[in-house]
Design a protein around this motif. Structure first.
Motif, PDB file in Angstrom:
ATOM      1  N   UNK A   1       0.830  -1.204   0.000  1.00 48.41           N
ATOM      2  CA  UNK A   1       0.000   0.000   0.000  1.00 48.41           C
ATOM      3  C   UNK A   1       0.865   1.255   0.000  1.00 48.41           C
ATOM      4  N   UNK A   2       1.986   1.217   0.705  1.00 50.87           N
ATOM      5  CA  UNK A   2       2.899   2.361   0.723  1.00 50.87           C
ATOM      6  C   UNK A   2       3.482   2.622  -0.667  1.00 50.87           C
ATOM      7  N   UNK A   3       3.734   1.562  -1.411  1.00 51.35           N
ATOM      8  CA  UNK A   3       4.259   1.712  -2.769  1.00 51.35           C
ATOM      9  C   UNK A   3       3.240   2.447  -3.648  1.00 51.35           C
ATOM     10  N   UNK A   4       1.957   2.100  -3.492  1.00 55.16           N
ATOM     11  CA  UNK A   4       0.887   2.792  -4.221  1.00 55.16           C
ATOM     12  C   UNK A   4       0.848   4.268  -3.832  1.00 55.16           C
ATOM     13  N   UNK A   5       1.036   4.545  -2.541  1.00 53.66           N
ATOM     14  CA  UNK A   5       1.008   5.920  -2.055  1.00 53.66           C
ATOM     15  C   UNK A   5       2.096   6.774  -2.677  1.00 53.66           C
ATOM     16  N   UNK A   6       3.300   6.223  -2.798  1.00 54.73           N
ATOM     17  CA  UNK A   6       4.410   6.965  -3.392  1.00 54.73           C
ATOM     18  C   UNK A   6       4.101   7.318  -4.841  1.00 54.73           C
TER      19      UNK A   6
END
Length: 311
Positions: free
Chosen positions: A74-79
């Motif tokens: 999910x953090x990768x999507x956020x970036x």
């Protein structure tokens, strides 16, 4: 970084820590004892943990570790789709939530957990004598989680997890964050409470908790609703210049005449995201502390309106 930016960063960081500690209390003290599911990535982590436990795997692994692992993609999507700064705050949020969940001792309702687990393992339905306390825990957990997520988003930070996904959708597709998270959370409730645990009552109480959570998030966090500003001031030119240059918002002038003074002046019409109102007022009061400002909600915008990340 100047003093103002340092104070702003420190405030956001404090909100991240406080909101995620609160979210951990909601999960560990109120939801886990009744085997209810939290929302977002935490609920997904609970679902994964209980699925492993059902097959006798990873026993003794704390929920906090599952929360950490679930949040990585999910953090990768956020970036990629939100902003680097927002994602950094989200990473801090996930770290705080995971650590707090690992270290937090069981709360005053821990006595209920073995009783509910025994009913689940024996495939017996939860009796009516448990209804009141489970509903109370669902309501308290939902309110606390909603307040934590709502204030985190309002201050331009995050509790991680589905907040990041919701923020991405709000920016790209104009989908309400509360609506998005509620749909995914209801799916978690059905799969976890009904299918995995065979306790449809838990699924029902979890959905009640999630609806409360979503309502509170949407009530507190209004970043992607819109407000029209009607600004009446003798300093219209200066105010409009700063709104356009500092906020990147377009303005429209209209000739108006005062009903009492009969003096001609300019009205500024401008549409902003609701979270930008305070910033616009600071600009207005910079030049005219007595400016008259009328605000009206805007349900929908058609045409060019740039959506920005809140941090």
């Amino acid at each position: 970084m100047d003093k103002k930016k340092i104070i702003d960063f420190a405030l956001r960081l404090l909100v991240v820590i406080a909101s995620n500690v609160l979210l951990s209390f909601a999960t560990v003290w109120f939801l886990e004892p009744a085997k209810l599911f939290s929302g977002g990535a935490t609920g997904l982590a609970q679902l994964a943990q209980r699925l492993f436990l059902k097959f006798g795997l990873l026993e003794g692994v704390n929920l906090g570790w599952f929360i950490l692992i679930v949040n990585i993609p999910i953090m990768i999507i956020g970036i990629k789709f939100v902003s680097l700064k927002f994602t950094i705050f989200s990473l801090v949020a996930v770290g705080v939530q995971s650590l707090t969940t690992i270290l937090l001792p069981e709360g005053p309702f821990a006595f209920l957990k073995p009783e509910i687990e025994e009913l689940i393992e024996s495939k017996k339905q939860i009796g009516i004598e448990y209804y009141g306390i489970i509903l109370t825990l669902a309501i308290c957990g939902g309110v606390l989680a909603g307040v934590a997520s709502g204030f985190a988003l309002k201050f331009g930070t995050s509790t991680g997890g589905f907040d990041v996904l919701g923020q991405a959708l709000a920016l790209k597709k104009n989908i309400s964050i509360g609506t998005f998270t509620m749909l995914l959370n209801v799916l978690i409730a059905i799969l976890g409470g009904g299918v995995l645990q065979s306790q449809w009552l838990i699924a029902l109480f979890t959905i009640i908790r999630m609806v409360l959570n979503s309502l509170i998030v949407d009530k507190i966090h209004t970043s992607y609703t819109f407000t029209a500003l009607h600004i009446f001031s003798n300093e219209a030119e200066k105010i409009s210049y700063d709104i356009m240059n500092e906020m990147g918002r377009g303005v429209t002038f209209e000739d108006v005449t005062g009903g009492f003074s009969h003096k001609k002046s300019l009205e500024i019409y401008c549409v902003v995201s609701t979270y930008e109102i305070e910033r616009a007022l600071k600009i207005i009061h910079r030049y005219d502390k007595n400016a008259f400002v009328s605000m009206t909600p805007v349900k929908r915008i058609s045409g060019r309106f740039i959506k920005k990340t809140i941090v």
